[in-house]
Design an enzyme around this catalytic site. Sequence first.
Site, mmCIF file in Angstrom:
data_model
loop_
_atom_site.group_PDB
_atom_site.id
_atom_site.type_symbol
_atom_site.label_atom_id
_atom_site.label_comp_id
_atom_site.label_asym_id
_atom_site.label_seq_id
_atom_site.Cartn_x
_atom_site.Cartn_y
_atom_site.Cartn_z
ATOM 1 N N GLN A 41 4.350 2.665 10.915
ATOM 2 C CA GLN A 41 4.847 4.329 9.401
ATOM 3 C C GLN A 41 4.310 5.742 10.623
ATOM 4 O OE1 GLN A 41 0.352 2.416 8.031
ATOM 5 N NE2 GLN A 41 0.904 3.740 6.322
ATOM 6 N N HIS A 61 16.555 0.964 3.304
ATOM 7 C CA HIS A 61 18.111 1.116 3.711
ATOM 8 C C HIS A 61 19.113 0.483 2.375
ATOM 9 C CE1 HIS A 61 17.559 2.016 7.892
ATOM 10 N NE2 HIS A 61 17.006 2.425 8.063
ATOM 11 N N ASP A 74 12.875 5.484 8.996
ATOM 12 C CA ASP A 74 13.781 5.788 10.612
ATOM 13 C C ASP A 74 12.951 6.692 11.487
ATOM 14 O OD1 ASP A 74 15.519 4.329 8.734
ATOM 15 O OD2 ASP A 74 17.464 5.470 8.131
ATOM 16 N N ARG A 99 -6.417 2.323 17.180
ATOM 17 C CA ARG A 99 -6.233 1.622 16.656
ATOM 18 C C ARG A 99 -4.387 1.307 16.355
ATOM 19 N NH1 ARG A 99 -6.661 -1.316 11.244
ATOM 20 N NH2 ARG A 99 -5.089 -2.886 11.169
ATOM 21 N N HIS A 144 0.974 -5.963 11.048
ATOM 22 C CA HIS A 144 1.392 -4.515 9.929
ATOM 23 C C HIS A 144 2.442 -4.197 9.088
ATOM 24 C CE1 HIS A 144 -1.934 -1.220 9.036
ATOM 25 N NE2 HIS A 144 -0.746 -1.256 7.654
ATOM 26 N N ASN A 188 -3.221 -7.591 9.366
ATOM 27 C CA ASN A 188 -3.823 -5.975 8.203
ATOM 28 C C ASN A 188 -3.012 -6.365 7.088
ATOM 29 O OD1 ASN A 188 -5.186 -3.415 7.589
ATOM 30 N ND2 ASN A 188 -2.982 -3.413 7.003
ATOM 31 N N GLU A 189 -4.244 -6.865 5.785
ATOM 32 C CA GLU A 189 -4.852 -7.430 4.757
ATOM 33 C C GLU A 189 -3.556 -7.891 4.055
ATOM 34 O OE1 GLU A 189 -3.584 -2.613 3.401
ATOM 35 O OE2 GLU A 189 -5.661 -2.874 3.598
ATOM 36 N N ASN A 328 -11.428 -2.885 5.497
ATOM 37 C CA ASN A 328 -10.703 -1.275 5.160
ATOM 38 C C ASN A 328 -10.487 -1.497 3.775
ATOM 39 O OD1 ASN A 328 -8.720 -1.773 7.635
ATOM 40 N ND2 ASN A 328 -7.270 -1.827 6.504
ATOM 41 N N TYR A 330 -10.994 1.843 0.730
ATOM 42 C CA TYR A 330 -11.134 2.877 0.465
ATOM 43 C C TYR A 330 -11.459 3.162 -1.169
ATOM 44 C CZ TYR A 330 -7.026 3.268 3.570
ATOM 45 O OH TYR A 330 -6.104 3.138 4.857
ATOM 46 N N GLU A 395 -9.783 1.174 8.272
ATOM 47 C CA GLU A 395 -9.225 1.862 7.209
ATOM 48 C C GLU A 395 -10.661 2.577 6.826
ATOM 49 O OE1 GLU A 395 -5.342 1.125 5.977
ATOM 50 O OE2 GLU A 395 -5.262 0.217 8.194
HETATM 51 C C1 GBH Z 1 -3.746 0.503 3.455
HETATM 52 O O1 GBH Z 1 -4.269 -0.251 2.309
HETATM 53 C C2 GBH Z 1 -3.016 0.600 4.543
HETATM 54 O O2 GBH Z 1 -3.581 -0.702 5.571
HETATM 55 C C3 GBH Z 1 -2.056 0.960 5.184
HETATM 56 O O3 GBH Z 1 -1.071 0.788 6.060
HETATM 57 C C4 GBH Z 1 -1.712 2.382 4.486
HETATM 58 O O4 GBH Z 1 -0.532 3.750 4.870
HETATM 59 C C5 GBH Z 1 -3.379 2.649 3.708
HETATM 60 O O5 GBH Z 1 -3.884 1.773 3.787
HETATM 61 C C6 GBH Z 1 -3.214 3.549 2.416
HETATM 62 O O6 GBH Z 1 -2.622 3.817 1.122
HETATM 63 O O7 GBH Z 1 -1.643 -1.234 -6.279
HETATM 64 O O8 GBH Z 1 -0.281 0.629 -6.210
HETATM 65 O O9 GBH Z 1 -2.725 0.529 -7.601
HETATM 66 C C7 GBH Z 1 -4.194 -0.211 2.118
HETATM 67 C C8 GBH Z 1 -5.317 -0.909 0.786
HETATM 68 C C9 GBH Z 1 -4.974 -1.773 -1.301
HETATM 69 C C10 GBH Z 1 -4.486 0.521 -1.476
HETATM 70 C C11 GBH Z 1 -4.020 -2.037 -2.863
HETATM 71 C C12 GBH Z 1 -3.716 0.821 -2.107
HETATM 72 C C13 GBH Z 1 -3.804 -0.624 -5.053
HETATM 73 C C14 GBH Z 1 -2.748 0.012 -4.548
HETATM 74 N N1 GBH Z 1 -4.300 -0.814 -0.456
HETATM 75 N N2 GBH Z 1 -4.166 -0.412 -3.413
HETATM 76 S S1 GBH Z 1 -1.839 0.460 -6.417
#
Ligand code: GBH
Length: 495
Positions: A41, A61, A74, A99, A144, A188-189, A328, A330, A395
């Site tokens: 990222q 790509h 890129d 991290r 990741h 990660n995840e 993590n 959100y 996160e």
């Molecule tokens: C994280 O995952 C990642 O670790 C990180 O790289 C990323 O940039 C960050 O979140 C922000 O997104 O099925 O399309 O409705 C987050 C966990 C779990 C968030 C699945 C989105 C549903 C997306 N994700 N969730 S969707």
Amino acid sequence: MKELRRIVICCVIFTKLHECQGANLSFPENFIIGAATASYQIEGAWNVSDKGENVWDWFTHNKPENIADGSTGDVACDSYHKYEEDVQWVKNLGLDFYRFSVSWSRVLPNGFANEVSEDGIQYYKNLTTLLVANGIEPIVTIYHWDHPQILEDLGGWTNELMVEWYTDYARILFEELGPMVKTFITINEPKVYCEQGYNSTTKKAPGKILENMGHYLCVHNTLKAHATAYHLYDDEFRAIQEGQIGIVTPCAGWVPGDNVTEESIERHFQFDCGWIMHPIYVGDYPEIVKTRVAYVSALENYPFSRLPEFSQDWIEYINGTADFFGLNHYTSSMPIFDTAEELGIYTRDSGIIKNTNSSWSAGSSSWLYVLPEGFGNVLRMIRDQYNNPPLYVFENGYSDTGELEDYRRINYYYEYVSEMLTAINDDGCNVVAYTIWSLLDNFEWNAGYTELFGIISVDFNSSNRTRSAKLSTSWWQEVISTRTLQDVPSNGTRR
Ligand code: GBH
């Protein structure tokens, strides 16, 4: 009631208004605060030196139609070249830790451990050394989402040999970076790259849809890989390096709503968080996951369950392989039982639908609803299900379109962190660290650069990827130096 008591006591002791509002605003002693990024990222430099191609290089790509703006990583933030400046930002913010993740194909250009890239490993040594020299703790995510493309051509996470390939790679990082790194995150995840990489129309690399079982196979092998690396660290490195190691999973939250019941919440939790963490904290997949997938597979006439089974040996080997709970978090939803099942229509193994409400405020990511109370619910559930393990929030963050006056991001952080502090101070949740996602605006996977999570802005139109402060940069600086949540700036829009 508890809330009221706190407000009363608080108002007797304190005279400042904001401390009388009943919110928990101060971090506990020894609590640490950091920020996170991930290699693909931010790094760019996708083909410098002898770096090999990884699945995200290949995917962006060759399948640009899967990326919202057709963009790639890129160059991204060009952190491969600008890491010294990034460390300076981390330092100026006053963060305790940073991290970051390591790009597998930068370190092992052909995927396997027979050839280590000198330049590749040197980059991470330089970064780690500089962090340590500045008093910032490096926390390293070994993987990741960006595994070498050649490994994907050999089946990727659906191939059980990935367990060995991953462990060989992890060993190199323990050897090379381990002397300076006290906290490793294996992976990660798993849930996210397994579901969206091997079984979904929302595509992340490698973008496969595999008979509604690729994701189960992927998680299965991932858990084995995680456990094998954990044991390797335990057997050969821990005594000398005195570090800790664990895995990170996203656990989505829930809020009350029509038809949201204790049972629907429990099932939602087990299919989300429990799928990954039950094998590690309790042993084997959750019972409900095993029964449901077997049941739906049978309805579909499969002669086996699409969920693979662990042998007793693997169950025991995986159980206990975490020194901390990496979370993590959100967003949340209103999880309910799928009513179509009353008509005999089974569309999901979980039987759960995540309801949302159009009145909820969201970030620029359509899935990211601002529901702080869901965060507290997740923290309390983890406390109860897994015996209150030390928990690192690795996160948490909010997406917008990159504005410098990011009032809504500050508001999100205020509400989520305050919710977390309540879970710690009032409910005894053992949260020891909190991580901002993300340090920088960056390449948001299949959303490209259309959803930006940084507390620092990056100008993706300038060739030197100029960084500049957002309002949230100085807000966090103040929070970190005072160890106390600060008011959201006054012309901000409170929810
Ligand atoms: C994280 O995952 C990642 O670790 C990180 O790289 C990323 O940039 C960050 O979140 C922000 O997104 O099925 O399309 O409705 C987050 C966990 C779990 C968030 C699945 C989105 C549903 C997306 N994700 N969730 S969707």
